[in-house]
Structure formats: C-alpha cells, structure tokens
Write a protein that holds these residues in place. Structure first.
Motif, PDB file in Angstrom:
ATOM      1  N   ALA A 129       0.803  -1.219   0.447  1.00 39.00           N
ATOM      2  CA  ALA A 129       0.137  -0.259  -0.233  1.00 39.00           C
ATOM      3  C   ALA A 129       0.939   1.332  -0.396  1.00 39.00           C
ATOM      4  O   ALA A 129       2.050   1.419   0.322  1.00 39.00           O
ATOM      5  CB  ALA A 129      -0.744  -0.177   1.027  1.00 39.00           C
ATOM      6  N   ALA A 130       0.249   2.203  -0.655  1.00 38.06           N
ATOM      7  CA  ALA A 130       0.820   3.828  -0.781  1.00 38.06           C
ATOM      8  C   ALA A 130       0.304   4.667  -0.523  1.00 38.06           C
ATOM      9  O   ALA A 130      -1.089   5.208  -1.236  1.00 38.06           O
ATOM     10  CB  ALA A 130       1.878   3.975  -2.262  1.00 38.06           C
ATOM     11  N   LEU A 131       0.017   5.550   0.492  1.00 33.53           N
ATOM     12  CA  LEU A 131      -0.485   7.181   0.357  1.00 33.53           C
ATOM     13  C   LEU A 131       0.274   7.784  -0.845  1.00 33.53           C
ATOM     14  O   LEU A 131       1.335   8.958  -0.857  1.00 33.53           O
ATOM     15  CB  LEU A 131      -0.037   7.170   1.771  1.00 33.53           C
ATOM     16  N   LEU A 132      -0.729   8.271  -2.100  1.00 32.01           N
ATOM     17  CA  LEU A 132       0.163   9.204  -3.237  1.00 32.01           C
ATOM     18  C   LEU A 132      -1.321  10.379  -2.729  1.00 32.01           C
ATOM     19  O   LEU A 132      -2.585   9.672  -2.563  1.00 32.01           O
ATOM     20  CB  LEU A 132      -0.259   8.161  -3.763  1.00 32.01           C
ATOM     21  N   ARG A 133      -0.025  11.679  -3.107  1.00 30.32           N
ATOM     22  CA  ARG A 133      -0.872  13.023  -3.136  1.00 30.32           C
ATOM     23  C   ARG A 133      -1.544  12.822  -4.910  1.00 30.32           C
ATOM     24  O   ARG A 133      -1.039  11.552  -6.223  1.00 30.32           O
ATOM     25  CB  ARG A 133      -0.371  14.079  -2.917  1.00 30.32           C
ATOM     26  N   ASN A 134      -3.027  13.331  -5.135  1.00 28.48           N
ATOM     27  CA  ASN A 134      -3.071  13.422  -6.882  1.00 28.48           C
ATOM     28  C   ASN A 134      -3.479  14.818  -7.211  1.00 28.48           C
ATOM     29  O   ASN A 134      -3.854  15.285  -6.369  1.00 28.48           O
ATOM     30  CB  ASN A 134      -4.567  13.091  -7.048  1.00 28.48           C
ATOM     31  N   ARG A 135      -2.012  14.900  -7.858  1.00 32.32           N
ATOM     32  CA  ARG A 135      -1.486  16.109  -7.543  1.00 32.32           C
ATOM     33  C   ARG A 135      -2.422  16.905  -8.873  1.00 32.32           C
ATOM     34  O   ARG A 135      -2.550  17.860  -9.062  1.00 32.32           O
ATOM     35  CB  ARG A 135       0.093  16.323  -8.594  1.00 32.32           C
ATOM     36  N   GLN A 136      -2.927  15.669 -10.176  1.00 27.80           N
ATOM     37  CA  GLN A 136      -3.442  16.887 -11.334  1.00 27.80           C
ATOM     38  C   GLN A 136      -4.842  17.265 -10.071  1.00 27.80           C
ATOM     39  O   GLN A 136      -5.356  18.274 -10.901  1.00 27.80           O
ATOM     40  CB  GLN A 136      -3.765  15.772 -11.852  1.00 27.80           C
ATOM     41  N   LYS A 195      -5.803  -1.659  -6.766  1.00 21.73           N
ATOM     42  CA  LYS A 195      -7.147  -0.623  -5.868  1.00 21.73           C
ATOM     43  C   LYS A 195      -6.808   1.023  -5.987  1.00 21.73           C
ATOM     44  O   LYS A 195      -5.888   0.838  -5.598  1.00 21.73           O
ATOM     45  CB  LYS A 195      -8.244  -1.556  -4.686  1.00 21.73           C
ATOM     46  N   LEU A 196      -7.455   2.045  -5.804  1.00 22.05           N
ATOM     47  CA  LEU A 196      -7.389   3.268  -5.674  1.00 22.05           C
ATOM     48  C   LEU A 196      -8.271   3.284  -4.739  1.00 22.05           C
ATOM     49  O   LEU A 196      -9.757   3.669  -5.282  1.00 22.05           O
ATOM     50  CB  LEU A 196      -7.134   4.106  -7.008  1.00 22.05           C
ATOM     51  N   VAL A 197      -7.650   3.717  -3.372  1.00 20.17           N
ATOM     52  CA  VAL A 197      -9.456   4.455  -2.278  1.00 20.17           C
ATOM     53  C   VAL A 197      -9.078   5.946  -2.135  1.00 20.17           C
ATOM     54  O   VAL A 197      -7.514   6.211  -2.054  1.00 20.17           O
ATOM     55  CB  VAL A 197      -8.819   3.608  -1.023  1.00 20.17           C
ATOM     56  N   ILE A 265      -5.517  19.157  -0.832  1.00 20.32           N
ATOM     57  CA  ILE A 265      -4.792  18.149  -0.458  1.00 20.32           C
ATOM     58  C   ILE A 265      -5.977  17.098  -0.933  1.00 20.32           C
ATOM     59  O   ILE A 265      -7.018  16.973  -0.695  1.00 20.32           O
ATOM     60  CB  ILE A 265      -4.607  18.460   0.725  1.00 20.32           C
ATOM     61  N   VAL A 266      -5.468  16.266  -2.528  1.00 22.04           N
ATOM     62  CA  VAL A 266      -6.210  15.555  -2.406  1.00 22.04           C
ATOM     63  C   VAL A 266      -5.170  14.119  -2.325  1.00 22.04           C
ATOM     64  O   VAL A 266      -3.433  13.933  -3.024  1.00 22.04           O
ATOM     65  CB  VAL A 266      -6.297  15.256  -3.843  1.00 22.04           C
ATOM     66  N   GLU A 267      -5.741  13.148  -1.510  1.00 22.93           N
ATOM     67  CA  GLU A 267      -4.859  11.729  -1.186  1.00 22.93           C
ATOM     68  C   GLU A 267      -5.607  10.557  -1.820  1.00 22.93           C
ATOM     69  O   GLU A 267      -7.149  10.488  -1.526  1.00 22.93           O
ATOM     70  CB  GLU A 267      -4.481  11.845   0.772  1.00 22.93           C
ATOM     71  N   GLU A 268      -5.270   9.881  -1.885  1.00 20.62           N
ATOM     72  CA  GLU A 268      -5.319   7.923  -2.792  1.00 20.62           C
ATOM     73  C   GLU A 268      -4.621   7.298  -1.545  1.00 20.62           C
ATOM     74  O   GLU A 268      -3.483   7.471  -1.635  1.00 20.62           O
ATOM     75  CB  GLU A 268      -5.742   8.304  -3.898  1.00 20.62           C
ATOM     76  N   LEU A 269      -5.254   6.329  -1.369  1.00 21.38           N
ATOM     77  CA  LEU A 269      -4.384   5.006  -1.452  1.00 21.38           C
ATOM     78  C   LEU A 269      -3.907   3.759  -2.281  1.00 21.38           C
ATOM     79  O   LEU A 269      -5.389   3.688  -3.148  1.00 21.38           O
ATOM     80  CB  LEU A 269      -4.581   4.245   0.288  1.00 21.38           C
ATOM     81  N   ALA A 270      -3.233   3.389  -2.692  1.00 17.85           N
ATOM     82  CA  ALA A 270      -3.108   2.531  -4.043  1.00 17.85           C
ATOM     83  C   ALA A 270      -2.325   1.294  -3.245  1.00 17.85           C
ATOM     84  O   ALA A 270      -1.873   1.036  -2.266  1.00 17.85           O
ATOM     85  CB  ALA A 270      -2.220   3.329  -4.768  1.00 17.85           C
ATOM     86  N   ILE A 271      -3.861   0.227  -3.253  1.00 19.44           N
ATOM     87  CA  ILE A 271      -2.977  -0.761  -3.488  1.00 19.44           C
ATOM     88  C   ILE A 271      -2.403  -2.111  -4.167  1.00 19.44           C
ATOM     89  O   ILE A 271      -3.704  -2.174  -5.079  1.00 19.44           O
ATOM     90  CB  ILE A 271      -4.214  -1.804  -2.949  1.00 19.44           C
ATOM     91  N   TRP A 272      -1.544  -2.562  -4.480  1.00 11.44           N
ATOM     92  CA  TRP A 272      -1.605  -3.296  -5.545  1.00 11.44           C
ATOM     93  C   TRP A 272      -1.266  -5.505  -4.872  1.00 11.44           C
ATOM     94  O   TRP A 272      -1.435  -5.326  -3.165  1.00 11.44           O
ATOM     95  CB  TRP A 272       0.113  -3.113  -5.671  1.00 11.44           C
ATOM     96  N   ARG A 273      -1.590  -6.151  -5.357  1.00 10.43           N
ATOM     97  CA  ARG A 273      -0.601  -6.923  -5.346  1.00 10.43           C
ATOM     98  C   ARG A 273       0.560  -7.802  -5.442  1.00 10.43           C
ATOM     99  O   ARG A 273       1.171  -6.722  -6.059  1.00 10.43           O
ATOM    100  CB  ARG A 273      -1.689  -8.331  -6.241  1.00 10.43           C
TER     101      ARG A 273
END
Ligand code: SAM
Length: 280
Positions: A129-136, A195-197, A265-273
């Motif tokens: 999991a990575a907490l990412l900012r959505n700059r766009q 998944k992108l939460v 500030i827009v944050e998303e949690l990206a999840i990968w297998r």
C-alpha cells in the motif's frame, strides 16, 4: 547505482513532526481497513513513526526501515521498537516476510522508484500500500468532495520556481535528479494499482508568511543542500519579491501578493498485489 536523498532527513529530524500534521483519522482508517486481514507490516521510510506508532497502537506488528538514523530515533522515542537502518532499494528481508508493506510520502524522493516497487513486491505476501497525493486533482478546478471547486494557489509553483532560479543565479542549481511528485504520477500509470481508495480531498488555508517560514526553516530536503548563507540570501530576495508584489498591488501579475493561500490536498491509497510489482 541507486541514488537517494533520504539521508538528508537527518538534518530536519528535530523539526519534522512540527512541520507535518499527524496521521489523520481518514488516513489511518483507510490503511487499517484495507490491511485488516494483515498482521505484520513493513513500513518503508518509517521516518519519525508518524504512521508506525498509531498503526502499532491499533494492533499491527510493525517493522520500520529507513536510511535516516535520526528520523528513526524520533520514532524510537515514541515507543516504535522494530526499526532497522536499511535502504528501500535493498530490503534486508527474505521473500514474502511480511503480510503487507506500506510506503508513505517516500516514493517522490526516490528517482528509481521502480526498483523499490520491485523490492516491496518481493518481501510482501498479501498487499503493498502507498499513500499518494493526486497532484492533477490538486491543481485543477474539479469539484471536491465538499462541493468546492477550489484548486491549489499558483503561489506555490511561483515560489518554488523563484527559489530554483535564484539558486541557479547564485551558482547552486537544483540537482537534476531531484523530482517532486512526478514519480507518483508515473507509478499510477506504469504500475496501475488493483485498487485506489479515496482518502481525503480538502482545502487548507495558510498565510504566505507561514509558507515563507517553512522555506526559512528548510523543512524540505531540496532547501538544504546549499550553504546556509546562500539560502538566507535567497529568502531575503523572496521576501523583497513579496514586498514588491504588495507595493505594485493589482498591477502585478505575480501571485506573491496573495496573503491567504489555498492549498488543496487530495490523497489516495493505492493497493497492489505483490506479484504486480515483482517485475522482471
Ligand atoms: C517525508 S519522510 C516520510 C516519513 C514517514 N513515512 C511519514 O509519512 O511521516 C521520508 C522518509 O523516507 C526516508 N527515505 C528516503 N529514501 C529512502 C530509502 N531509499 N530507503 C529508506 N528510507 C528512505 C527518509 O529518510 C525519511 O525518513
């Protein structure tokens, strides 16, 4: 050879927590519910334990790695125990050692993030999991969850651009491999998560003077790799640009005359297998 700038965090370990907000309820809820079936978590770039501490309080078994000894000593003072000095490019654990791994506000610092992604995939069994900012989204006028259509004020890029120009003029250009948020955009497109939460979408208001104080305190690594006297001269010049913008009032095109700055500030949690990241 890998390049990393993380050790620069040693010099801001004392002020790091006062310049970043604590992990929010929304962030912790997203991470803990997405990883609810996991027990052991590797926190890559654990820093001062901003997430490791509350996540271990929630019952997860956290192991943190970081290349900054001083950042980790702050985490240790908060009671975070399992901390290892290690580089995310070479994680000193066997394959599939952890149920999950998390990486928060680190990937933007690492030029070859792809190798780090591979390492995360290697040491993890269930989820990365990575907490990412959505700059766009932060920079356009799309309506946010509260119905606002506000975007981050252009004063931010203007200040950064002026800082970079002044550095260059004074003989200290910003290193070429410095990247800010491009990595996070690239990760989304090159390694689409399963998944992108959505975690948060909010507008924070700050005064331009507070922003300048942040620059003065050198809270970002990009402000540290020059001699302090050069940095101080640049700050003086920025302050006079602000004073001039003020003086010229509406006639100026500079955004530096804004007193209150809106920052979205827009944050998303990206999840990968993990197998999505074990490339090549
Ligand atoms: C912005 S801080 C984030 C810390 C923490 N995850 C948080 O959210 O507060 C970035 C951290 O990543 C660490 N870091 C940078 N490059 C690294 C690398 N290659 N391997 C391990 N840690 C790294 C830095 O030393 C720093 O502690």
């Amino acid at each position: 050879m890998t390049t990393t700038i993380g050790a620069e965090f040693d010099s801001i370990s004392e002020i790091y927590d006062s310049t970043r907000r604590a992990a929010t309820e929304a962030e912790l809820k997203a991470v803990s519910s997405e990883l609810s079936e996991c027990r052991t978590i590797l926190d890559i770039g654990v820093g001062t334990g901003r997430f490791a501490k509350p996540l271990s309080d929630l019952g997860f078994e956290i192991v943190g790695i970081d290349i900054s000894r001083k950042m980790m000593s702050k985490a240790r003072q908060k009671g975070v125990e399992n901390l290892i000095l290690a580089d995310a490019h070479n994680i000193p654990f066997k394959d599939r050692s952890f149920d999950a791994s998390i990486i928060i506000h680190v990937l933007h610092l690492i030029p070859d993030w792809l190798n780090v992604a591979r390492e995360m995939g290697r040491v993890t069994k269930n989820k990365v999991a990575a907490l990412l900012r959505n700059r766009q989204r932060e920079w356009n006028n799309a309506t946010n969850v509260s119905g606002n259509s506000s975007a981050t004020s252009p004063v931010f890029p203007e200040l950064w651009t002026r800082y970079a120009q002044l550095r260059e003029e004074m003989g200290y250009p910003i290193r070429r491999n410095r990247r800010m948020w491009q990595n996070e955009e690239e990760i989304r497109s090159k390694l689409p998560p399963m998944k992108l939460v959505k975690v948060s979408d909010e507008v924070v208001v700050m005064n331009i003077s507070d922003l300048i104080t942040r620059f003065q305190q050198r809270i970002y690594p990009m402000l540290q790799d020059i001699p302090i006297d050069v940095h101080n001269k640049i700050i003086q010049k920025l302050l006079s640009s602000i004073a001039n913008a003020d003086h010229n009032g509406k006639e100026t095109t500079s955004t530096l005359r804004e007193k209150q700055i809106e920052r979205r500030i827009v944050e998303e949690l990206a999840i990968w297998r993990p197998d999505q990241l074990r490339l090549g």
